[in-house]
Design a protein around this motif. Structure first.
Motif, PDB file in Angstrom:
ATOM      1  N   ALA A   2     -16.745  -5.170  -1.931  1.00 25.59           N
ATOM      2  CA  ALA A   2     -15.518  -4.385  -1.878  1.00 25.59           C
ATOM      3  C   ALA A   2     -14.466  -5.001  -2.778  1.00 25.59           C
ATOM      4  CB  ALA A   2     -14.989  -4.322  -0.439  1.00 25.59           C
ATOM      5  N   VAL A   3     -13.520  -4.166  -3.147  1.00 23.20           N
ATOM      6  CA  VAL A   3     -12.258  -4.667  -3.694  1.00 23.20           C
ATOM      7  C   VAL A   3     -11.271  -4.604  -2.546  1.00 23.20           C
ATOM      8  CG1 VAL A   3     -10.338  -4.170  -5.259  1.00 23.20           C
ATOM      9  CG2 VAL A   3     -12.704  -3.937  -6.075  1.00 23.20           C
ATOM     10  N   MET A   4     -10.581  -5.719  -2.280  1.00 23.47           N
ATOM     11  CA  MET A   4      -9.651  -5.771  -1.152  1.00 23.47           C
ATOM     12  C   MET A   4      -8.219  -5.880  -1.651  1.00 23.47           C
ATOM     13  SD  MET A   4     -10.916  -8.271   1.891  1.00 23.47           S
ATOM     14  CE  MET A   4     -12.425  -7.893   2.781  1.00 23.47           C
ATOM     15  N   VAL A   5      -7.333  -5.199  -0.930  1.00 28.44           N
ATOM     16  CA  VAL A   5      -5.899  -5.280  -1.215  1.00 28.44           C
ATOM     17  C   VAL A   5      -5.204  -5.792   0.041  1.00 28.44           C
ATOM     18  CG1 VAL A   5      -3.817  -3.905  -1.609  1.00 28.44           C
ATOM     19  CG2 VAL A   5      -5.891  -3.432  -2.936  1.00 28.44           C
ATOM     20  N   LEU A   6      -4.410  -6.830  -0.091  1.00 25.86           N
ATOM     21  CA  LEU A   6      -3.630  -7.296   1.061  1.00 25.86           C
ATOM     22  C   LEU A   6      -2.359  -6.451   1.163  1.00 25.86           C
ATOM     23  CD1 LEU A   6      -3.108  -9.290   3.401  1.00 25.86           C
ATOM     24  CD2 LEU A   6      -1.835 -10.688   1.760  1.00 25.86           C
ATOM     25  N   VAL A   7      -2.194  -5.804   2.294  1.00 21.21           N
ATOM     26  CA  VAL A   7      -1.039  -4.933   2.490  1.00 21.21           C
ATOM     27  C   VAL A   7       0.212  -5.790   2.706  1.00 21.21           C
ATOM     28  CG1 VAL A   7      -0.020  -3.165   3.976  1.00 21.21           C
ATOM     29  CG2 VAL A   7      -2.497  -3.167   3.513  1.00 21.21           C
ATOM     30  N   GLU A   8       1.253  -5.502   1.928  1.00 16.18           N
ATOM     31  CA  GLU A   8       2.519  -6.198   2.138  1.00 16.18           C
ATOM     32  C   GLU A   8       3.483  -5.245   2.838  1.00 16.18           C
ATOM     33  OE1 GLU A   8       4.033  -8.712  -0.952  1.00 16.18           O
ATOM     34  OE2 GLU A   8       6.119  -8.287  -0.411  1.00 16.18           O
ATOM     35  N   HIS A   9       4.073  -5.724   3.925  1.00 16.09           N
ATOM     36  CA  HIS A   9       5.051  -4.897   4.640  1.00 16.09           C
ATOM     37  C   HIS A   9       6.151  -5.789   5.186  1.00 16.09           C
ATOM     38  CE1 HIS A   9       3.394  -6.032   8.668  1.00 16.09           C
ATOM     39  NE2 HIS A   9       2.271  -6.131   7.990  1.00 16.09           N
ATOM     40  N   ARG A  10       7.313  -5.173   5.396  1.00 17.58           N
ATOM     41  CA  ARG A  10       8.446  -5.920   5.943  1.00 17.58           C
ATOM     42  C   ARG A  10       9.314  -4.931   6.709  1.00 17.58           C
ATOM     43  NH1 ARG A  10      11.211  -8.462   1.353  1.00 17.58           N
ATOM     44  NH2 ARG A  10       9.567 -10.020   1.507  1.00 17.58           N
ATOM     45  N   GLN A  11       9.753  -5.338   7.878  1.00 26.69           N
ATOM     46  CA  GLN A  11      10.641  -4.520   8.711  1.00 26.69           C
ATOM     47  C   GLN A  11      10.075  -3.106   8.911  1.00 26.69           C
ATOM     48  OE1 GLN A  11      14.189  -5.361   6.276  1.00 26.69           O
ATOM     49  NE2 GLN A  11      15.134  -6.154   8.149  1.00 26.69           N
ATOM     50  N   GLY A  12       8.766  -3.042   9.188  1.00 23.67           N
ATOM     51  CA  GLY A  12       8.151  -1.762   9.509  1.00 23.67           C
ATOM     52  C   GLY A  12       7.868  -0.863   8.325  1.00 23.67           C
ATOM     53  N   GLU A  13       8.077  -1.356   7.107  1.00 27.70           N
ATOM     54  CA  GLU A  13       7.855  -0.540   5.916  1.00 27.70           C
ATOM     55  C   GLU A  13       6.781  -1.163   5.042  1.00 27.70           C
ATOM     56  OE1 GLU A  13       9.949   2.009   4.443  1.00 27.70           O
ATOM     57  OE2 GLU A  13      11.398   2.192   6.098  1.00 27.70           O
ATOM     58  N   ILE A  14       5.855  -0.316   4.579  1.00 27.61           N
ATOM     59  CA  ILE A  14       4.885  -0.789   3.585  1.00 27.61           C
ATOM     60  C   ILE A  14       5.616  -0.923   2.263  1.00 27.61           C
ATOM     61  CG2 ILE A  14       2.795  -0.184   2.317  1.00 27.61           C
ATOM     62  CD1 ILE A  14       1.908   1.384   4.808  1.00 27.61           C
ATOM     63  N   TRP A  19       1.123   0.035  -2.666  1.00 31.93           N
ATOM     64  CA  TRP A  19       0.616   1.298  -3.238  1.00 31.93           C
ATOM     65  C   TRP A  19       0.213   1.090  -4.691  1.00 31.93           C
ATOM     66  CZ3 TRP A  19      -0.442   3.957   0.759  1.00 31.93           C
ATOM     67  CH2 TRP A  19       0.412   3.977   1.863  1.00 31.93           C
ATOM     68  N   GLU A  20       0.961   0.253  -5.394  1.00 34.72           N
ATOM     69  CA  GLU A  20       0.630  -0.033  -6.798  1.00 34.72           C
ATOM     70  C   GLU A  20      -0.730  -0.732  -6.886  1.00 34.72           C
ATOM     71  OE1 GLU A  20       5.401  -0.591  -7.795  1.00 34.72           O
ATOM     72  OE2 GLU A  20       4.070  -2.315  -7.998  1.00 34.72           O
ATOM     73  N   MET A  21      -0.969  -1.676  -5.962  1.00 38.63           N
ATOM     74  CA  MET A  21      -2.260  -2.384  -5.957  1.00 38.63           C
ATOM     75  C   MET A  21      -3.391  -1.446  -5.555  1.00 38.63           C
ATOM     76  SD  MET A  21      -1.492  -6.231  -4.542  1.00 38.63           S
ATOM     77  CE  MET A  21      -0.688  -5.809  -3.006  1.00 38.63           C
ATOM     78  N   LEU A  22      -3.120  -0.546  -4.620  1.00 39.83           N
ATOM     79  CA  LEU A  22      -4.157   0.402  -4.204  1.00 39.83           C
ATOM     80  C   LEU A  22      -4.518   1.331  -5.364  1.00 39.83           C
ATOM     81  CD1 LEU A  22      -3.030   1.291  -0.557  1.00 39.83           C
ATOM     82  CD2 LEU A  22      -5.132   0.095  -1.221  1.00 39.83           C
ATOM     83  N   ALA A  23      -3.504   1.728  -6.168  1.00 41.82           N
ATOM     84  CA  ALA A  23      -3.779   2.599  -7.315  1.00 41.82           C
ATOM     85  C   ALA A  23      -4.733   1.897  -8.286  1.00 41.82           C
ATOM     86  CB  ALA A  23      -2.473   2.978  -8.009  1.00 41.82           C
ATOM     87  N   LYS A  24      -4.436   0.646  -8.610  1.00 44.68           N
ATOM     88  CA  LYS A  24      -5.322  -0.102  -9.512  1.00 44.68           C
ATOM     89  C   LYS A  24      -6.661  -0.371  -8.823  1.00 44.68           C
ATOM     90  CE  LYS A  24      -6.498  -2.569 -13.110  1.00 44.68           C
ATOM     91  NZ  LYS A  24      -6.753  -1.909 -14.405  1.00 44.68           N
ATOM     92  N   GLY A  25      -6.601  -0.671  -7.516  1.00 49.01           N
ATOM     93  CA  GLY A  25      -7.813  -0.948  -6.742  1.00 49.01           C
ATOM     94  C   GLY A  25      -8.761   0.249  -6.724  1.00 49.01           C
ATOM     95  N   GLN A  26      -8.214   1.470  -6.635  1.00 51.24           N
ATOM     96  CA  GLN A  26      -9.065   2.671  -6.655  1.00 51.24           C
ATOM     97  C   GLN A  26      -9.856   2.743  -7.945  1.00 51.24           C
ATOM     98  OE1 GLN A  26      -6.760   6.236  -5.919  1.00 51.24           O
ATOM     99  NE2 GLN A  26      -6.934   6.014  -3.702  1.00 51.24           N
ATOM    100  N   GLU A  27      -9.164   2.474  -9.049  1.00 52.61           N
ATOM    101  CA  GLU A  27      -9.805   2.532 -10.367  1.00 52.61           C
ATOM    102  C   GLU A  27     -10.944   1.504 -10.458  1.00 52.61           C
ATOM    103  OE1 GLU A  27      -7.039   1.574 -13.647  1.00 52.61           O
ATOM    104  OE2 GLU A  27      -8.757   0.483 -14.478  1.00 52.61           O
ATOM    105  N   LEU A  28     -10.660   0.267 -10.023  1.00 47.66           N
ATOM    106  CA  LEU A  28     -11.664  -0.794 -10.133  1.00 47.66           C
ATOM    107  C   LEU A  28     -12.840  -0.558  -9.192  1.00 47.66           C
ATOM    108  CD1 LEU A  28      -9.629  -4.106 -10.440  1.00 47.66           C
ATOM    109  CD2 LEU A  28     -11.094  -3.039 -12.155  1.00 47.66           C
TER     110      LEU A  28
END
Lengths: 324, 262
Positions: A2-14, A19-28
């Motif tokens: 798999a390609v893994m993305v660590l989700v970054e969130h703060r104060q209840g917000e992603i 999303w930028e990493m997921l966009a590149k992650g989808q391509e890879l």
């Protein structure tokens, strides 16, 4: 695999970098023919998980009180267990205050190759390459990450466009990891940015000064231009660091993001952190002695000259126009 | 409190037209001025302030050739008690992890409560050596520190986040902190001050003295390799307005009028 993305969130917000990493992650992931997985560590974050699963094959959800707020220690222990068990080919982490606190020690513990602060990367002939900036953005470097079960890249914010994300409709998998105590590092509190007397984010014209202004004694010159144009005075990091202007006037990732009609950069070289805070201004004019200053790559108009000659001439012209 | 501070001497590249050397993997540095990495000058100042507040010692360390002693002399002039330089041609080509390993070996023999590094270096910008070093030494760390208070066996620090926000965390000592610019006001070091410590001994160690082999550092030990340097992709780029200031100012006014700014 798999390609893994660590989700970054703060104060209840992603945070956007996710999303930028997921966009590149989808391509890879699609070019490698593997799953795209998002690793979500938190507490009471089921809502985030269902939002995220739309754009990846699998959300690995690990919840617990240790993940209530970001703390590199429990994050590192949990990721270590996840990486050792699942061996993703690539782990993406944001090159942010969180990622910078976590990725280097995680990579060191597991002896994984890490390429920090990359704005592009990919596989060619099985080799993983990445592009990143050096020397304050004056040069780029291509680096290679050595062969390893998992390789880690921290991703520059704003490098990839989340507009290209497509729906995948994956699943949420709850993960359990045995965790110890974390007596060495304790999160105490978040401190919000103090409100300043001037809100530079609301101004239509921002005149911003950098190291090239030389010293606090020269600020009135820039202030005069700002006033003539009906704008406000702002600055880049070195000026706030030296205390010449208060922190709330600082433009950039660690300061404020501005989108004025006109942004004038005086003596600002244009480090990435600064550019991220002003690149969406409608019209950008840069004045700098160094023709190779990175600021000229985002400016619409540039003047390669001494700001102490250019600014008085500008002030005179603006006054003449407004008076006449 | 005993503090170790890690320093790096870097080329000053503002207002310089950088040239690549024939390998294409490094810049020509012969004609460049060198300075102490900006972040490190804040870390050094912080180390000296801690010593002034609490007593104890400051040890300054760098990895590099003879010329790099310049940054150690600066540290000694500011009040560092001892200085150490690791010099070995086999270190060349090391990545951040290998460099952290070298520093870890050098620091292992020194008593310390706190290790300070700059949050990053202005040349490569990896921001990696500090936390990797902490991991190898088995101590906790906090990065991007903008404020530091010491308590009983702990450091209470502020970390810089995005958008003007900060967080406060408590780290148990011994710990490593990476220092963000702006945390203090680094004091001026006079040439006289530096001359005064010109004779002070600087310990120079090589890899053998640290018990490290060739496979563990340098390009062989590196997990990350720099393949080539190139000019960053340029977007449309700015239209450069040329001419004497009055003429240029006139053209700017035209642009602003056309853009409806004035």
């Amino acid at each position: 695999m798999a390609v893994m993305v660590l989700v970054e969130h703060r104060q209840g917000e992603i945070r956007e970098v996710t999303w930028e990493m997921l966009a590149k992650g989808q391509e890879l992931a699609s070019s490698l023919g593997v799953e795209l997985q998002a690793v979500l560590l938190g507490q009471g974050v089921e809502g985030m998980a269902s939002e995220l699963r739309r754009f990846c094959h699998r959300v690995l959800l690990l919840q617990g009180p240790a993940f209530e707020t970001f703390n590199s220690e429990p994050y590192q222990e949990a990721l270590k267990a996840i990486l050792e068990e699942r061996r993703p080919v690539l782990l993406l982490i944001g090159h942010t205050a969180q990622g910078m606190d976590l990725a280097p020690s995680l990579a060191a513990e597991l002896r994984l190759p890490l390429a920090p602060d990359c704005y592009d990367f990919g596989f060619s002939d099985g080799r993983l390459w990445a592009h990143r900036q050096m020397y304050g953005g004056k040069l780029s470097a291509e680096v290679s990450l050595r062969e390893a079960p998992t390789r880690v890249i921290t991703v520059r914010t704003g490098a990839f466009d989340p507009a290209g994300l497509r729906e995948i409709g994956g699943e949420v998998e709850e993960v359990e990891v045995p965790l110890g105590d974390f007596p060495y590092k304790r999160f105490l509190r978040l401190i919000e940015a103090p409100p300043g007397e001037v809100d530079i984010t609301q101004a239509e014209v921002v005149v911003s000064v950098g190291r090239g202004i030389g010293g606090p004694e020269n600020l009135p010159l820039a202030e005069e231009l700002a006033r003539a144009l009906g704008g406000v005075l702002a600055c880049s990091r070195p000026v706030a660091d030296k205390g010449w202007l208060p922190k709330e006037r600082q433009v950039g990732t660690s300061g404020r993001t501005v989108k004025p009609k006109l942004y004038i950069a005086l003596g600002i070289s244009g480090a990435f952190q600064h550019i991220a805070g002003m690149k969406d201004a409608e019209l950008i004019l840069a004045v700098n002695k160094d023709p190779k200053a990175p600021i000229f790559r985002v400016a619409h108009y540039g003047i390669v000259d001494d700001l102490f000659k250019v600014v008085p001439a500008l002030v005179a012209k603006v006054r003449e126009r407004k008076g006449g | 409190m005993d503090v170790v501070v890690c320093l790096k001497r870097v080329p000053e590249v503002a207002e310089v037209d950088l040239q690549l050397d024939p390998s294409g993997r490094a810049i020509k540095t012969e004609d460049l001025p060198f300075v102490l990495n900006d972040w490190d000058s804040y870390a050094l100042e912080e180390a000296v302030r801690i010593k002034e507040r609490t007593g104890g010692t400051v040890t300054a360390i760098t990895v590099g050739p003879q010329e790099d002693e310049e940054v150690l002399r600066r540290a000694l002039a500011l009040g560092a008690d001892q200085a150490m330089r690791i010099d070995d041609p086999r270190v060349k080509g090391s990545d951040a992890y290998a460099l952290a390993r070298v520093l870890a070996r050098a620091i292992e023999g020194i008593p310390y409560d706190l290790i300070l590094t700059g949050a990053q270096a202005s040349d490569d910008g990896y921001a990696q050596v500090g936390p990797a070093l902490a991991e190898i030494l088995g101590i906790p760390h906090a990065t991007l520190v903008t404020n530091l208070e010491l308590g009983e066996g702990v450091a209470r620090v502020r970390r810089e986040l995005e958008g003007g926000m900060e967080e406060e965390v408590e780290v148990r000592l011994p710990a490593l902190l990476t220092i963000q610019t702006g945390i203090n006001e680094p004091r001026y070091v006079s040439i006289l001050g530096i001359r005064r410590v010109a004779k002070k001994e600087i310990r120079v160690l090589d890899l053998d003295a640290l018990g490290l082999g060739e496979g563990e550092v340098g390009e062989k030990g590196a997990l990350l390799t720099l393949r080539r340097l190139f000019l960053p992709p340029v977007g449309e780029g700015a239209e450069i307005l040329e001419g004497p200031p009055e003429e240029v100012a006139g053209r700017v006014l035209e642009v602003l009028e056309r853009g409806g700014v004035i």
